[in-house]
Scaffold this motif. Sequence first.
Motif, mmCIF file in Angstrom:
data_model
loop_
_atom_site.group_PDB
_atom_site.id
_atom_site.type_symbol
_atom_site.label_atom_id
_atom_site.label_comp_id
_atom_site.label_asym_id
_atom_site.label_seq_id
_atom_site.Cartn_x
_atom_site.Cartn_y
_atom_site.Cartn_z
ATOM 1 N N VAL A 12 14.923 82.042 71.686
ATOM 2 C CA VAL A 12 15.686 81.637 72.864
ATOM 3 C C VAL A 12 15.150 80.321 73.430
ATOM 4 C CG1 VAL A 12 16.226 82.266 75.263
ATOM 5 C CG2 VAL A 12 16.433 83.967 73.446
ATOM 6 N N GLY A 13 13.825 80.171 73.454
ATOM 7 C CA GLY A 13 13.230 78.933 73.958
ATOM 8 C C GLY A 13 13.592 77.734 73.098
ATOM 9 N N CYS A 14 13.528 77.898 71.774
ATOM 10 C CA CYS A 14 13.887 76.795 70.873
ATOM 11 C C CYS A 14 15.352 76.415 71.033
ATOM 12 C CB CYS A 14 13.597 77.182 69.420
ATOM 13 S SG CYS A 14 11.850 77.237 69.027
ATOM 14 N N TYR A 15 16.210 77.405 71.152
ATOM 15 C CA TYR A 15 17.631 77.131 71.340
ATOM 16 C C TYR A 15 17.868 76.402 72.661
ATOM 17 C CZ TYR A 15 22.646 77.728 71.568
ATOM 18 O OH TYR A 15 23.993 77.494 71.659
ATOM 19 N N ALA A 16 17.147 76.816 73.710
ATOM 20 C CA ALA A 16 17.323 76.178 75.018
ATOM 21 C C ALA A 16 16.873 74.711 74.974
ATOM 22 C CB ALA A 16 16.535 76.943 76.075
ATOM 23 N N VAL A 17 15.786 74.425 74.270
ATOM 24 C CA VAL A 17 15.320 73.040 74.161
ATOM 25 C C VAL A 17 16.343 72.200 73.400
ATOM 26 C CG1 VAL A 17 13.553 71.590 73.101
ATOM 27 C CG2 VAL A 17 12.885 73.582 74.421
ATOM 28 N N LYS A 18 16.871 72.739 72.297
ATOM 29 C CA LYS A 18 17.899 72.014 71.539
ATOM 30 C C LYS A 18 19.134 71.770 72.400
ATOM 31 C CE LYS A 18 16.848 71.692 67.087
ATOM 32 N NZ LYS A 18 16.933 70.491 66.309
#
Length: 102
Positions: A12-18
């Motif tokens: 979820v964190g990686c998706y939010a950064v992208k």
Amino acid sequence: MNVWIAIGLTVVGCYAVKLAGLLVPAAALQRPLVSRMSALLPVALLAALTAQQTFSTGHELVLDARAAGLAAAGLALVLRAPFLVVVAVAVLVTAGVRALGW
């Protein structure tokens, strides 16, 4: 179960950064300061990673054969050696210093 929670939060964190990167307006990315920073940021991050990997082991600062290899690689770069030669010089100097027991 805790491992899967950590994996899920990481996803979820990686998706939010992208997603945050995609939502930045184009006008903000064309500013001169942002352009200069985006050009210099990868170099600064690579230098920090190199320093951390060269001068630390766990929680201690050390000065060992890796520092000699880095210095030799820096000298090869100053002399404008090709990349593979720079890497070979760093490896050979590091191995030589370790073989001498320093």
